[in-house]
Enzyme design. Structure first.
Site, PDB file in Angstrom:
ATOM      1  N   ASP A 176     -62.375  99.990 -53.281  1.00 31.95           N
ATOM      2  CA  ASP A 176     -63.003  98.679 -53.425  1.00 31.95           C
ATOM      3  C   ASP A 176     -61.923  97.608 -53.449  1.00 31.95           C
ATOM      4  O   ASP A 176     -60.810  97.848 -53.893  1.00 31.95           O
ATOM      5  CB  ASP A 176     -63.753  98.566 -54.769  1.00 31.95           C
ATOM      6  CG  ASP A 176     -65.058  99.313 -54.746  1.00 31.95           C
ATOM      7  OD1 ASP A 176     -65.487  99.689 -53.643  1.00 31.95           O
ATOM      8  OD2 ASP A 176     -65.640  99.523 -55.826  1.00 31.95           O
ATOM      9  N   ASP A 181     -59.873  91.265 -62.197  1.00 32.29           N
ATOM     10  CA  ASP A 181     -60.153  92.633 -62.657  1.00 32.29           C
ATOM     11  C   ASP A 181     -58.898  93.193 -63.319  1.00 32.29           C
ATOM     12  O   ASP A 181     -58.955  93.821 -64.376  1.00 32.29           O
ATOM     13  CB  ASP A 181     -60.493  93.584 -61.500  1.00 32.29           C
ATOM     14  CG  ASP A 181     -61.651  93.135 -60.661  1.00 32.29           C
ATOM     15  OD1 ASP A 181     -61.696  91.948 -60.317  1.00 32.29           O
ATOM     16  OD2 ASP A 181     -62.492  93.972 -60.347  1.00 32.29           O
ATOM     17  N   GLU A 200     -62.119 101.517 -65.480  1.00 32.12           N
ATOM     18  CA  GLU A 200     -62.384 101.551 -64.042  1.00 32.12           C
ATOM     19  C   GLU A 200     -61.119 101.217 -63.250  1.00 32.12           C
ATOM     20  O   GLU A 200     -60.981 101.622 -62.103  1.00 32.12           O
ATOM     21  CB  GLU A 200     -63.510 100.557 -63.711  1.00 32.12           C
ATOM     22  CG  GLU A 200     -63.852 100.540 -62.247  1.00 32.12           C
ATOM     23  CD  GLU A 200     -65.246 100.057 -61.924  1.00 32.12           C
ATOM     24  OE1 GLU A 200     -65.897  99.482 -62.805  1.00 32.12           O
ATOM     25  OE2 GLU A 200     -65.658 100.252 -60.773  1.00 32.12           O
ATOM     26  N   GLU A 201     -60.222 100.471 -63.851  1.00 36.98           N
ATOM     27  CA  GLU A 201     -59.029 100.035 -63.129  1.00 36.98           C
ATOM     28  C   GLU A 201     -57.838 100.964 -63.298  1.00 36.98           C
ATOM     29  O   GLU A 201     -56.731 100.646 -62.871  1.00 36.98           O
ATOM     30  CB  GLU A 201     -58.645  98.604 -63.555  1.00 36.98           C
ATOM     31  CG  GLU A 201     -59.762  97.579 -63.453  1.00 36.98           C
ATOM     32  CD  GLU A 201     -60.410  97.509 -62.075  1.00 36.98           C
ATOM     33  OE1 GLU A 201     -59.764  97.870 -61.074  1.00 36.98           O
ATOM     34  OE2 GLU A 201     -61.588  97.112 -61.998  1.00 36.98           O
ATOM     35  N   ASP A 214     -65.246  99.124 -68.661  1.00 42.74           N
ATOM     36  CA  ASP A 214     -65.281  98.478 -67.348  1.00 42.74           C
ATOM     37  C   ASP A 214     -64.814  97.057 -67.646  1.00 42.74           C
ATOM     38  O   ASP A 214     -65.574  96.243 -68.162  1.00 42.74           O
ATOM     39  CB  ASP A 214     -66.701  98.496 -66.782  1.00 42.74           C
ATOM     40  CG  ASP A 214     -66.767  97.862 -65.402  1.00 42.74           C
ATOM     41  OD1 ASP A 214     -65.759  97.273 -64.968  1.00 42.74           O
ATOM     42  OD2 ASP A 214     -67.830  97.952 -64.761  1.00 42.74           O
ATOM     43  N   LEU A 265     -64.023  94.310 -66.009  1.00 43.57           N
ATOM     44  CA  LEU A 265     -64.736  93.160 -65.444  1.00 43.57           C
ATOM     45  C   LEU A 265     -65.822  93.669 -64.503  1.00 43.57           C
ATOM     46  O   LEU A 265     -65.577  93.957 -63.331  1.00 43.57           O
ATOM     47  CB  LEU A 265     -63.767  92.216 -64.718  1.00 43.57           C
ATOM     48  CG  LEU A 265     -64.243  90.769 -64.616  1.00 43.57           C
ATOM     49  CD1 LEU A 265     -64.600  90.192 -65.981  1.00 43.57           C
ATOM     50  CD2 LEU A 265     -63.220  89.906 -63.942  1.00 43.57           C
ATOM     51  N   ASP A 266     -67.016  93.801 -65.051  1.00 44.30           N
ATOM     52  CA  ASP A 266     -68.147  94.321 -64.289  1.00 44.30           C
ATOM     53  C   ASP A 266     -68.763  93.206 -63.434  1.00 44.30           C
ATOM     54  O   ASP A 266     -68.818  92.052 -63.856  1.00 44.30           O
ATOM     55  CB  ASP A 266     -69.200  94.855 -65.263  1.00 44.30           C
ATOM     56  CG  ASP A 266     -70.477  95.236 -64.558  1.00 44.30           C
ATOM     57  OD1 ASP A 266     -70.428  96.169 -63.740  1.00 44.30           O
ATOM     58  OD2 ASP A 266     -71.509  94.585 -64.799  1.00 44.30           O
ATOM     59  N   GLU A 319     -70.245 102.655 -67.671  1.00 44.69           N
ATOM     60  CA  GLU A 319     -71.348 101.757 -67.299  1.00 44.69           C
ATOM     61  C   GLU A 319     -72.668 102.330 -67.825  1.00 44.69           C
ATOM     62  O   GLU A 319     -73.335 101.712 -68.661  1.00 44.69           O
ATOM     63  CB  GLU A 319     -71.393 101.548 -65.779  1.00 44.69           C
ATOM     64  CG  GLU A 319     -70.156 100.827 -65.263  1.00 44.69           C
ATOM     65  CD  GLU A 319     -70.218 100.403 -63.808  1.00 44.69           C
ATOM     66  OE1 GLU A 319     -69.935  99.229 -63.514  1.00 44.69           O
ATOM     67  OE2 GLU A 319     -70.519 101.258 -62.942  1.00 44.69           O
TER      68      GLU A 319
HETATM   69  O1  F6P Z   1     -69.858  97.760 -61.222  1.00 41.61           O
HETATM   70  C1  F6P Z   1     -70.669  98.012 -60.156  1.00 41.61           C
HETATM   71  C2  F6P Z   1     -71.593  96.864 -59.849  1.00 41.61           C
HETATM   72  O2  F6P Z   1     -70.902  95.689 -59.507  1.00 41.61           O
HETATM   73  C3  F6P Z   1     -72.624  96.567 -60.951  1.00 41.61           C
HETATM   74  O3  F6P Z   1     -72.232  95.536 -61.795  1.00 41.61           O
HETATM   75  C4  F6P Z   1     -73.866  96.213 -60.170  1.00 41.61           C
HETATM   76  O4  F6P Z   1     -75.043  96.582 -60.848  1.00 41.61           O
HETATM   77  C5  F6P Z   1     -73.708  96.999 -58.905  1.00 41.61           C
HETATM   78  O5  F6P Z   1     -72.340  97.309 -58.753  1.00 41.61           O
HETATM   79  C6  F6P Z   1     -74.177  96.246 -57.701  1.00 41.61           C
HETATM   80  O6  F6P Z   1     -74.112  97.075 -56.605  1.00 41.61           O
HETATM   81  P1  F6P Z   1     -74.547  96.590 -55.156  1.00 41.61           P
HETATM   82  O7  F6P Z   1     -73.463  95.647 -54.715  1.00 41.61           O
HETATM   83  O8  F6P Z   1     -74.588  97.846 -54.359  1.00 41.61           O
HETATM   84  O9  F6P Z   1     -75.887  95.910 -55.265  1.00 41.61           O
HETATM   85 MN    MN Z   2     -68.944  97.613 -63.103  1.00 46.16          MN
END
Ligand code: F6P
Ligand code: MN
Length: 316
Positions: free
Chosen positions: A55, A61, A83-84, A102, A104-105, A266
């Site tokens: 990614d 992040d 995650e990082e 995580d 920075l989600d 998560e």
């Molecule tokens: O951390 C993963 C994430 O960014 C979540 O925060 C979020 O629910 C999901 O991915 C969104 O995924 P997509 O871009 O496939 O909709």
């Molecule tokens: Mn996340």
């Protein structure tokens, strides 16, 4: 009531309280970092690197992870998985607690000023070697929560005594109680799913969503609304406050055949908060908190929210 008072009232473990207080300090620093305006444009133009998953990883992040590492090193914590990071960071001490995060989600929302957040989960090492400690099931969590950097900076937290909601008072940098016992409404007519992946879904997910979309003309005999922010913290925040169902199933894309979201930092923390608020969180069949962990970075399908609606999906 302030966060410190809530922790003294609901948690008897000194080390755990210290870690939670330091996570709150880290989150305040992260929220300030996010708010800083860079003179030469948006964060994303500065540099981009890739994380272990391929990614795009943005500077914020990395900065958020660094802030957390610094605060966790100052805490009674023996190791930190995020995650990082590849694997986990071993702080090489005798402390008993381990932290999953995580940092920075909601990566796709970082550059567009949409809510993002920091998710955490805390367990005891339970005298296990670290590899095994990081493979404990979600039901072993002592505390979990997430901070949302949105219109307000908020914190949803559980130490196993219900789920509480705090908001950051920026004038004195204190998390102040908004709701001591969040209850997710049992029923809902609002779903959250990224329907762009419809063609990759399994038949059960397709049928369930189709039934919702047919509204009062279909088998559900009621109309549904749809919301998808695309940051887990923001979608979970909405569902904790007013109910709803969130679905990120496994799908036919090779990369996401086990789901997209990560189990330990998560799905598990969100599931603990949701259960403590009277809702349900499953991987399709089983309670998320019972799912076996083979790898700290493993993915899992995640369906959570209003209890009756999650059961409706599970039994469909
Ligand atoms: O951390 C993963 C994430 O960014 C979540 O925060 C979020 O629910 C999901 O991915 C969104 O995924 P997509 O871009 O496939 O909709
Ligand atoms: Mn996340």
């Amino acid at each position: 009531m302030f966060l410190n008072d809530y922790l003294s009232k609901n948690c008897k473990e000194k080390d755990l309280i210290l870690v939670l207080k330091n996570l709150a300090k880290a989150a305040i620093q992260i929220s300030k970092t996010i708010k800083k305006v860079k003179k030469n444009g948006t964060e994303s133009v500065i540099f981009k690197t890739k994380n272990s998953d391929g990614d795009i990883q943005k500077p914020l992040d990395i900065l958020s992870d660094e802030i957390l590492v610094n605060f966790m090193k100052m805490s009674p914590v023996s190791a930190y998985a995020s995650e990082e990071q590849e694997g986990y960071l071993n702080f090489k001490n005798k402390n008993n607690l381990i932290v999953f995060a995580d940092p920075l989600d909601g990566s796709s929302n970082i550059d567009v000023n949409v809510s993002i957040g920091t998710i955490f989960s805390i367990m005891s090492k339970n005298n296990l070697p670290l590899d095994s400690a990081f493979s404990q099931e979600g039901k072993k969590q002592k505390s979990s929560g997430f901070f949302v950097y949105g219109p307000q900076t908020t914190l949803f937290i559980t130490v196993g005594k219900g789920t509480a909601l705090f908001a950051l008072d920026e004038s004195n940098e204190i998390f102040t109680l908004i709701d001591e016992k969040i209850i997710i409404p049992k029923t809902t007519s609002e779903f959250a799913i990224n329907s762009a992946y419809k063609r990759f879904w399994d038949p059960r997910t397709s049928k369930y969503i189709q039934n919702c979309q047919e509204g009062d003309e279909g088998p559900r005999k009621k109309n549904f609304g749809m919301r998808w922010v695309g940051s887990l913290v923001a979608d979970a925040s909405r569902i904790l406050i007013r109910g709803g169902i969130f679905l990120y199933p496994a799908d036919r894309r090779i990369k996401y055949k086990e789901g997209r979201l990560r189990l330990t930092y998560e799905a598990n923390p969100v599931a603990f908060l949701v259960e403590q608020a009277g809702g349900k969180a499953i991987n399709g069949e089983d309670n998320i908190l019972n799912v076996k962990v083979n790898n700290v970075h493993q993915r899992s399908p995640l369906i959570f929210g209003s209890s009756e609606e999650v059961l409706e999906f599970k039994n469909s």
